[in-house]
Design a protein around this motif. Structure first.
Motif, PDB file in Angstrom:
ATOM      1  N   UNK A 214      60.633  68.337  12.263  1.00 29.74           N
ATOM      2  CA  UNK A 214      61.302  69.618  12.467  1.00 29.74           C
ATOM      3  C   UNK A 214      62.744  69.400  12.892  1.00 29.74           C
ATOM      4  N   UNK A 215      63.642  70.075  12.219  1.00 26.10           N
ATOM      5  CA  UNK A 215      65.045  70.112  12.644  1.00 26.10           C
ATOM      6  C   UNK A 215      65.118  71.028  13.864  1.00 26.10           C
ATOM      7  N   UNK A 216      65.559  70.518  14.994  1.00 32.06           N
ATOM      8  CA  UNK A 216      65.542  71.288  16.240  1.00 32.06           C
ATOM      9  C   UNK A 216      66.414  72.529  16.155  1.00 32.06           C
ATOM     10  N   UNK A 217      67.374  72.550  15.254  1.00 31.08           N
ATOM     11  CA  UNK A 217      68.225  73.729  15.121  1.00 31.08           C
ATOM     12  C   UNK A 217      67.443  74.908  14.571  1.00 31.08           C
ATOM     13  N   UNK A 218      66.400  74.633  13.779  1.00 30.59           N
ATOM     14  CA  UNK A 218      65.648  75.704  13.133  1.00 30.59           C
ATOM     15  C   UNK A 218      64.245  75.878  13.709  1.00 30.59           C
ATOM     16  N   UNK A 219      63.784  74.909  14.480  1.00 28.66           N
ATOM     17  CA  UNK A 219      62.400  74.930  14.932  1.00 28.66           C
ATOM     18  C   UNK A 219      62.107  75.983  15.969  1.00 28.66           C
ATOM     19  N   UNK A 220      62.999  76.121  16.924  1.00 28.78           N
ATOM     20  CA  UNK A 220      62.732  77.057  18.006  1.00 28.78           C
ATOM     21  C   UNK A 220      61.490  76.660  18.761  1.00 28.78           C
ATOM     22  N   UNK A 221      60.543  77.580  18.895  1.00 32.67           N
ATOM     23  CA  UNK A 221      59.292  77.283  19.584  1.00 32.67           C
ATOM     24  C   UNK A 221      58.252  76.634  18.664  1.00 32.67           C
ATOM     25  N   UNK A 222      58.641  76.343  17.424  1.00 32.47           N
ATOM     26  CA  UNK A 222      57.705  75.767  16.452  1.00 32.47           C
ATOM     27  C   UNK A 222      58.037  74.295  16.199  1.00 32.47           C
ATOM     28  N   UNK A 223      58.116  73.520  17.234  1.00 30.95           N
ATOM     29  CA  UNK A 223      58.646  72.163  17.078  1.00 30.95           C
ATOM     30  C   UNK A 223      57.635  71.058  17.380  1.00 30.95           C
ATOM     31  N   UNK A 224      56.441  71.383  17.841  1.00 30.77           N
ATOM     32  CA  UNK A 224      55.482  70.341  18.182  1.00 30.77           C
ATOM     33  C   UNK A 224      54.781  69.832  16.931  1.00 30.77           C
ATOM     34  N   UNK A 225      54.978  68.546  16.643  1.00 34.81           N
ATOM     35  CA  UNK A 225      54.374  67.951  15.460  1.00 34.81           C
ATOM     36  C   UNK A 225      52.850  68.030  15.537  1.00 34.81           C
ATOM     37  N   UNK A 226      52.236  68.369  14.400  1.00 34.54           N
ATOM     38  CA  UNK A 226      50.774  68.420  14.242  1.00 34.54           C
ATOM     39  C   UNK A 226      50.109  69.578  14.973  1.00 34.54           C
ATOM     40  N   UNK A 227      50.885  70.460  15.601  1.00 34.04           N
ATOM     41  CA  UNK A 227      50.334  71.698  16.159  1.00 34.04           C
ATOM     42  C   UNK A 227      50.185  72.716  15.025  1.00 34.04           C
ATOM     43  N   UNK A 228      49.236  73.619  15.157  1.00 32.71           N
ATOM     44  CA  UNK A 228      49.020  74.654  14.143  1.00 32.71           C
ATOM     45  C   UNK A 228      49.703  75.948  14.580  1.00 32.71           C
ATOM     46  N   UNK A 229      50.531  76.502  13.675  1.00 31.99           N
ATOM     47  CA  UNK A 229      51.243  77.755  13.955  1.00 31.99           C
ATOM     48  C   UNK A 229      50.941  78.759  12.839  1.00 31.99           C
ATOM     49  N   UNK A 230      51.277  80.038  13.099  1.00 28.02           N
ATOM     50  CA  UNK A 230      51.160  81.077  12.061  1.00 28.02           C
ATOM     51  C   UNK A 230      52.412  81.018  11.191  1.00 28.02           C
ATOM     52  N   UNK A 231      52.234  80.798   9.894  1.00 28.15           N
ATOM     53  CA  UNK A 231      53.370  80.668   8.993  1.00 28.15           C
ATOM     54  C   UNK A 231      54.186  81.951   8.929  1.00 28.15           C
ATOM     55  N   UNK A 232      53.512  83.101   8.979  1.00 26.65           N
ATOM     56  CA  UNK A 232      54.230  84.372   8.916  1.00 26.65           C
ATOM     57  C   UNK A 232      55.165  84.532  10.118  1.00 26.65           C
ATOM     58  N   UNK A 233      54.735  84.052  11.282  1.00 29.32           N
ATOM     59  CA  UNK A 233      55.576  84.149  12.470  1.00 29.32           C
ATOM     60  C   UNK A 233      56.782  83.220  12.360  1.00 29.32           C
ATOM     61  N   UNK A 234      56.533  82.005  11.842  1.00 26.27           N
ATOM     62  CA  UNK A 234      57.653  81.079  11.684  1.00 26.27           C
ATOM     63  C   UNK A 234      58.642  81.577  10.630  1.00 26.27           C
ATOM     64  N   UNK A 235      58.119  82.160   9.545  1.00 26.85           N
ATOM     65  CA  UNK A 235      58.984  82.670   8.479  1.00 26.85           C
ATOM     66  C   UNK A 235      59.923  83.745   9.032  1.00 26.85           C
ATOM     67  N   UNK A 236      59.367  84.630   9.871  1.00 27.01           N
ATOM     68  CA  UNK A 236      60.182  85.674  10.488  1.00 27.01           C
ATOM     69  C   UNK A 236      61.245  85.040  11.390  1.00 27.01           C
ATOM     70  N   UNK A 237      60.844  84.053  12.166  1.00 23.70           N
ATOM     71  CA  UNK A 237      61.786  83.357  13.056  1.00 23.70           C
ATOM     72  C   UNK A 237      62.877  82.668  12.237  1.00 23.70           C
ATOM     73  N   UNK A 238      62.479  82.037  11.124  1.00 24.13           N
ATOM     74  CA  UNK A 238      63.423  81.309  10.283  1.00 24.13           C
ATOM     75  C   UNK A 238      64.488  82.246   9.718  1.00 24.13           C
TER      76      UNK A 238
END
Length: 241
Positions: A214-238
Motif C-alpha cells: 500500500x502506498x501510504x499516501x493513498x492507504x489511509x486507514x486501509x494500510x495493514x497488509x493481509x487484513x480484510x477490508x470492504x472494497x466499497x469503503x476503500x473505493x469511496x475513500x480512494x
C-alpha cells in the motif's frame, strides 16, 4: 452451536482443573509415587484421589504429572500419552524419556519451552501455561504436541506440574503448508508488481479487499497488509482522497 460447544468444553476443562486443587493433588501424588500413606489422613480423600486417577487412566487425551524442580522427574503419564510416543508400556515411556519432562521435549526445543513456561507461570494469576513443541517417538518419528500446564505448590509433595497434552502434528503441518503457500504467493505478487506502488486482492462478489502493498499516501486507514477490508469503503475513500 459449535461455538457454544467449544465454550462449554473449555468451561468444563477449566472446572476440572480447578477441582484438582492442592489437597487432592497431595493424595494423587502420594498414591502414584507409593509415598507414605500417613499423608492421607481421610478415607474420603483417598477415595477421591483414586477416582481421579482412574479417570486420568481412561482419558482420551494425554495427561502428565511431573516435578517442577530438580531433573523434572515424571510422576505419572496416562495411557493416551504413552500411545502418542508410540510406546506399549509405561516402562517403555519412562526409558524413552529418561523419566523426565526434559526427555519429553525435543532437544532443539527444550531451552525455548522451559523459558516460555517459566515466563508464563510468573505472569499468570492462575499458574497456567501453553506451549507447542516437538517430541521424538519410539520409532524416531518427530511429532508436534500442544501442552496445557498448571503449576501447583504443595507443602508435602513440593512443586509439580500437571499437564494436558494433545497431538498437534496434522494441525501444525497444515499451518506450515499454508504459510509456505502464502509466502510463494507473496513472492509471485512482488515479482509481477514491482513497478506498482499499491497492490490489492479484490473479490468483487463478496466486496472484500486484501492489501498486499500500500502506498501510504493513498492507504489511509486501509494500510495493514493481509487484513480484510470492504472494497466499497476503500473505493469511496480512494475517490475522496
Amino acid at each position: 452451536m459449535i461455538l457454544e460447544i467449544k465454550i462449554w468444553g473449555t468451561y468444563v476443562l477449566d472446572h476440572w482443573r480447578l477441582k484438582m486443587e492442592r489437597d487432592v493433588m497431595e493424595s494423587i501424588v502420594a498414591i502414584l509415587e507409593n509415598s507414605d500413606t500417613n499423608l492421607l489422613s481421610q478415607e474420603q480423600k483417598i477415595q477421591e484421589a483414586q477416582r481421579i486417577k482412574s479417570f486420568m487412566d481412561k482419558m482420551p487425551g494425554g495427561f502428565l504429572i511431573y516435578h517442577a524442580d530438580g531433573r523434572e522427574e515424571i510422576i505419572y503419564a496416562n495411557q493416551a500419552l504413552i500411545r502418542i510416543f508410540g510406546c506399549d508400556t509405561i516402562d517403555e515411556f519412562r526409558k524413552l524419556t529418561d523419566n523426565s519432562f526434559r526427555g519429553i521435549v525435543h532437544p532443539d526445543d527444550l531451552e525455548e519451552v522451559e523459558r516460555s513456561i517459566k515466563e508464563q507461570i510468573a505472569e499468570s494469576h492462575y499458574d497456567l501455561d501453553y506451549v507447542e513443541y516437538r517430541i521424538i517417538c519410539k520409532d524416531g518419528e518427530e511429532r508436534w504436541i500442544e501442552d496445557y500446564g498448571h503449576f501447583v505448590h504443595n507443602q508435602y509433595v513440593g512443586d509439580i506440574f500437571y499437564v494436558f497434552i494433545g497431538d498437534a502434528t496434522e494441525k501444525k503441518k497444515r499451518y506450515l503448508e499454508e504459510n509456505q503457500e502464502n509466502s510463494r504467493r507473496l513472492k509471485m505478487i512482488e515479482g509481477l508488481s514491482v513497478d506498482y506502488e499499491s497492490v490489492y486482492y479484490v473479490n468483487l462478489e463478496s466486496d472484500e479487499m486484501k492489501p498486499y502493498r500500500v502506498d501510504v499516501r493513498m492507504g489511509g486507514e486501509f494500510v495493514k497488509a493481509n487484513e480484510i477490508y470492504r472494497f466499497s469503503e476503500y473505493k469511496k475513500h480512494y475517490v475522496e482522497k
